[in-house]
Structures are given as C-alpha cells and as structure tokens.
Scaffold this motif. Structure first.
Motif, PDB file in Angstrom:
ATOM      1  N   PRO A  17     -37.710 -30.281  37.193  1.00  0.00           N
ATOM      2  CA  PRO A  17     -36.491 -30.988  36.764  1.00  0.00           C
ATOM      3  C   PRO A  17     -35.296 -30.067  36.466  1.00  0.00           C
ATOM      4  O   PRO A  17     -34.150 -30.499  36.602  1.00  0.00           O
ATOM      5  CB  PRO A  17     -36.928 -31.739  35.499  1.00  0.00           C
ATOM      6  N   GLY A  18     -35.569 -28.839  36.082  1.00  0.00           N
ATOM      7  CA  GLY A  18     -34.470 -27.895  35.815  1.00  0.00           C
ATOM      8  C   GLY A  18     -33.365 -28.518  34.983  1.00  0.00           C
ATOM      9  O   GLY A  18     -32.189 -28.370  35.298  1.00  0.00           O
ATOM     10  N   ALA A  19     -33.754 -29.184  33.897  1.00  0.00           N
ATOM     11  CA  ALA A  19     -32.762 -29.933  33.111  1.00  0.00           C
ATOM     12  C   ALA A  19     -31.751 -28.998  32.457  1.00  0.00           C
ATOM     13  O   ALA A  19     -30.545 -29.229  32.515  1.00  0.00           O
ATOM     14  CB  ALA A  19     -33.476 -30.785  32.064  1.00  0.00           C
ATOM     15  N   ASN A  20     -32.265 -27.924  31.856  1.00  0.00           N
ATOM     16  CA  ASN A  20     -31.343 -26.957  31.252  1.00  0.00           C
ATOM     17  C   ASN A  20     -30.935 -25.897  32.269  1.00  0.00           C
ATOM     18  O   ASN A  20     -29.784 -25.468  32.301  1.00  0.00           O
ATOM     19  CB  ASN A  20     -32.006 -26.310  30.026  1.00  0.00           C
ATOM     20  N   ASP A  21     -31.888 -25.477  33.099  1.00  0.00           N
ATOM     21  CA  ASP A  21     -31.657 -24.434  34.113  1.00  0.00           C
ATOM     22  C   ASP A  21     -31.722 -25.048  35.504  1.00  0.00           C
ATOM     23  O   ASP A  21     -32.767 -25.082  36.092  1.00  0.00           O
ATOM     24  CB  ASP A  21     -32.710 -23.335  33.947  1.00  0.00           C
ATOM     25  N   ASN A  22     -30.648 -25.563  36.075  1.00  0.00           N
ATOM     26  CA  ASN A  22     -29.349 -25.466  35.489  1.00  0.00           C
ATOM     27  C   ASN A  22     -28.581 -26.764  35.716  1.00  0.00           C
ATOM     28  O   ASN A  22     -27.409 -26.761  36.075  1.00  0.00           O
ATOM     29  CB  ASN A  22     -28.616 -24.254  36.073  1.00  0.00           C
ATOM     30  N   ALA A  23     -29.296 -27.915  35.504  1.00  0.00           N
ATOM     31  CA  ALA A  23     -28.572 -29.190  35.565  1.00  0.00           C
ATOM     32  C   ALA A  23     -27.495 -29.224  34.484  1.00  0.00           C
ATOM     33  O   ALA A  23     -26.451 -29.852  34.651  1.00  0.00           O
ATOM     34  CB  ALA A  23     -29.536 -30.363  35.390  1.00  0.00           C
TER      35      ALA A  23
END
Ligand SMILES: [Zn+2]
Length: 445
Positions: free
Chosen positions: A145-151
């Motif tokens: 999902p890469g929610a913080n990195d980097n959405a």
C-alpha cells in the motif's frame, strides 16, 4: 479613491513590516487533511504501485495509479480554466539496468505545470512518488500500500496543486508524481534529464518522501517537527570553484542549502507552530531520495519529511510478528501532519513563485578593510522593490542579520568586517516576497 488608498496603505504596510502576506495564511488554511486522507486511501487501494507491477488493470498496479493521478491533475485543471499542462514524461529502462530492474519497464512520471505569467520557463517544483515496495524490492505482486512511503508525498503534491491553482504566479510551478524511486531513482533521473534537454530554469525542487508518520521507531511522538535535508554544495562544482571555496568560504552555502534556509525562514514566519529541522546532509545516512537526481545535474533540491521514521512500517511485507504489525498501511498515517507538511510546501512554492528572480553575478569585496562591498546585476522586473543583504555568524545555520538597501546594484556595509561573517543577497518584491539568497560567487577589490 478609497480602494486606491486602502490598497496603497496595504502595500506600504506590507513593505514596511516586510513580512506577512495574507494570501499565505489563506493557503495554509485551505490545505485539507480530509482530501489528503481520501487521496492516500485511493492510492493505497491500488494494491501495489510497484514500478514493475501491472499496467493494464484499472484497479490494481502502477498503471491504474498513474492514470488516476493524471485524471486528478486534469480535474484540477478543469476547475482553473485549464491552468495546468498535464502530461506523462516517460523513459524505457532496460532489464538489468541494476539488480532491481528484472524486466524492461517504462518508467512514467505524471507532470502538471502551472505556467507563470512573467517567467514561463522558470520553475519551482514539488514532487512526491507514485511507486511503492515491500520487503523484497523486486516483489512486484504482493500487496504494497505504501501509504506513508510515499502516497503521503503524492497526495500532498496533488493537494498543493488544488490549493495553488486558485492563484496566478509570476514564475511557474511544477507538481509531479515520480516513479521508479524504489528501484533506483529512475523517475527523477528521467525528469532531470528532460528538464536539461528542455532548458528548464529550475530554481529548486522540494521532494516530499514520507510526510505522514508522527510515531517514530525511537519512541518519540512528534507532530510538529519535520526535516529538510540539503546537500552542502552541488556535486557539479568545478575544480576552480572548489579551490576558491577554500579561501573564500561557501562549504555550507550551496544552492540547495539556500533553498533549505528559505523554507526554514518561511515556516518560522508563517507557521510558528511547526519546528523545521534543517539537516546538513544530502539525505538520511546512506539512503536515497528523488531530489538527488536533480542535484546530480546541478539543480537546487531538498527533501522534506517526517522527523521520526518507523522502519517497521516502510518497505515491509504486511504481517504480524511478535506482536508487531509490519507494513506501510494507512492506519499509521497522520493526515493532519501530512496536511501541515503540504502547507509547508505550498507556502514556499507560492512565495518563490511570487518573488522576483534572485540577483545574478553577486560579487563581494572588503579584504583588509573595515567594511564589506557588494556588486550585483539587477533584476529587470516591475515587481522589484530592491535588494536585501543578509549576513550571519560563520557558525550560524540561519541568515540572522539583514539590511534592505533599496533598488541599487552595489552597496558598502560599513563597520562590518568581512572575515567574521558569511554574506548573501536576495531580491525583494513590492509584494513583500523575496527570492532565495545568493551566496557571492566572485571577489572584487
Ligand atoms: Zn521508500
């Protein structure tokens, strides 16, 4: 008459106070953590955005993700009378380019340009990344999902475009989603090369990579502090410049460092609740980010990110082990913090894009004299109010002293000894906005 008086008074007060512009506060207040949350969710829901993932599906993989990002920029543009030029910039990267490119791949960036009215070819850029990864960097099928990195950085960039597209600027702004970051900074390399070929005059790049985590692996919880990474001097400096630096200084005054100082000052002025932390290095110890390819070709560029990372929540397969939940899932993102860091970007994009260009050919003199002398080439811009000389103790990270000297092309700063400080010069606009500070590049006697 009354409105003329009011606006004249407002202008004079802006100049006299020399600091705040109401529009900048409006920009801060318009950035929406709710929209950022929605966009991070949308990006996370593409399952994986790995650079080598599916490009055909409409619901999963990097193809679907980039098409959605482009459609968001297109929608923003529709709402501002087509004020954005939106396009894909792409490069084929061949299998084996490095160990993380296990098949041929077209690395695609999504670019949106908000053209400046006076300087269409001068740019200030904000970037986030499209792509994500899990534990094995070459695993392009597992959920990532890469929610913080980097959405978070990508959503911030889209939100900045939404907010700033309601204004007009003198200089151009680029909002970009870069790809191929996790595989070896390929998207940044591609766009930096493209910029060189197109002869883009890039004033600076603000690379946003992880702007949503407030709970660090070090146990610290902090929603105020963020980091601004900047390299000391450009890697493109010549042997002559290197030798000159030894005698005249400048080892902590490269163009990227001036951009970092500019951001630091703008935030201290307009967002006093935030704690900007300049870090005097290119990036985290031994790690990389997408500002670097721009630095590599001589552009100023910095990285904005959270101050306390959590390594169990980046580049990890989603799993639970010994009671620890691994994985970069949306539950860990703090949207208010991401909105704050988005506002940090937006106000700096706006300030720079509203300011006149910096003076050029800045020269300094004053060896064995009780004063410092300056000469520079003036900027031909109707917005020019004049120039400001900045100086600071050699050990200070920030430009602590300044003197506005009017619309002139030289000045003598009496009673200040050149040996004891570092100096720089900025342009000041009638609208109160200032250019980046220029460190003198030549000496005169
Ligand atoms: Zn990463």
């Amino acid at each position: 008459m009354k409105t003329f008086l009011t606006s004249t008074l407002l202008l004079i007060s802006t100049i006299l106070i020399g600091q705040t512009d109401k529009k900048i506060y409006d920009i801060i207040n318009t950035v929406s953590s709710k929209r950022i949350k929605n966009d991070i969710k949308t990006l996370s829901d593409f399952g994986t955005r790995h650079t080598l993932s599916d490009t055909v599906s409409t619901t999963r993989g990097i193809g679907a993700a980039r098409r959605w990002i482009k459609s968001e920029f297109d929608n923003i543009s529709k709402d501002c009378n087509n004020c954005l030029e939106v396009f894909y910039q792409k490069d084929l990267v061949k299998k084996g380019a490095n160990q993380r490119i296990v098949k041929d791949v077209v690395v695609v960036n999504v670019v949106a340009i908000q053209r400046g009215t006076k300087y269409p070819n001068r740019f200030i850029m904000m970037s986030g990344d499209i792509d994500s990864r899990v534990t094995n960097p070459n695993n392009y099928t597992s959920d990532s999902p890469g929610a913080n990195d980097n959405a978070s950085g990508m959503a911030g960039t889209i939100e900045a475009a939404r907010v700033l597209s309601k204004y007009q600027f003198d200089q151009s702004i680029i909002y970009v989603g870069l790809s191929g970051e996790e595989q070896g900074l390929f998207g940044g390399k591609g766009l930096a090369q493209y910029a060189k070929e197109k002869k883009w005059d890039i004033v600076g790049v603000m690379n946003n990579d992880m702007i949503g985590n407030i709970k660090g692996v070090d146990g610290v919880i902090d929603n105020r502090t963020f980091r601004i990474f900047s390299e000391p001097i450009p890697p493109t400096e010549t042997e002559k410049q290197r030798k000159s630096r030894r005698f005249y200084g400048g080892e902590v005054d490269g163009i990227s460092r001036q951009l970092a100082r500019y951001i630091h000052k703008t935030v201290k002025t307009y967002m006093p609740e935030m704690n900007p932390m300049m870090v005097y290095r290119l990036d985290r110890f031994g790690r990389g980010g997408h500002h670097r390819p721009f630095n590599d070709v001589g552009f100023a560029g910095i990285r904005i990110m959270e101050a306390h990372e959590n390594y169990t929540q980046q580049h990890q397969d989603i799993r639970e082990e010994n009671g620890i939940k691994y994985g970069d899932v949306i539950e860990h993102v703090n949207f208010d913090y991401a909105a704050k860091l988005t506002a940090v970007n937006a106000i700096n994009l706006a300030s720079i894009a509203w300011a006149p260009p910096a003076p050029s050919e800045v020269k300094i003199g004053g060896i064995v004299e009780p004063s410092v002398k300056f000469k520079w080439k003036k900027v031909n811009d109707s917005n020019i109010l004049g120039y400001k000389i900045y100086w600071r103790d050699t050990t200070s990270p920030t430009w602590d002293h300044s003197r506005f000297v009017g619309d002139v092309d030289n000045f003598v700063l009496d009673g200040i000894v050149i040996d004891n400080f570092f100096f720089g010069i900025a342009s000041v606009g009638k609208n109160g906005h200032e250019s980046l500070v220029v460190f003198p590049s030549e000496i005169f006697r």
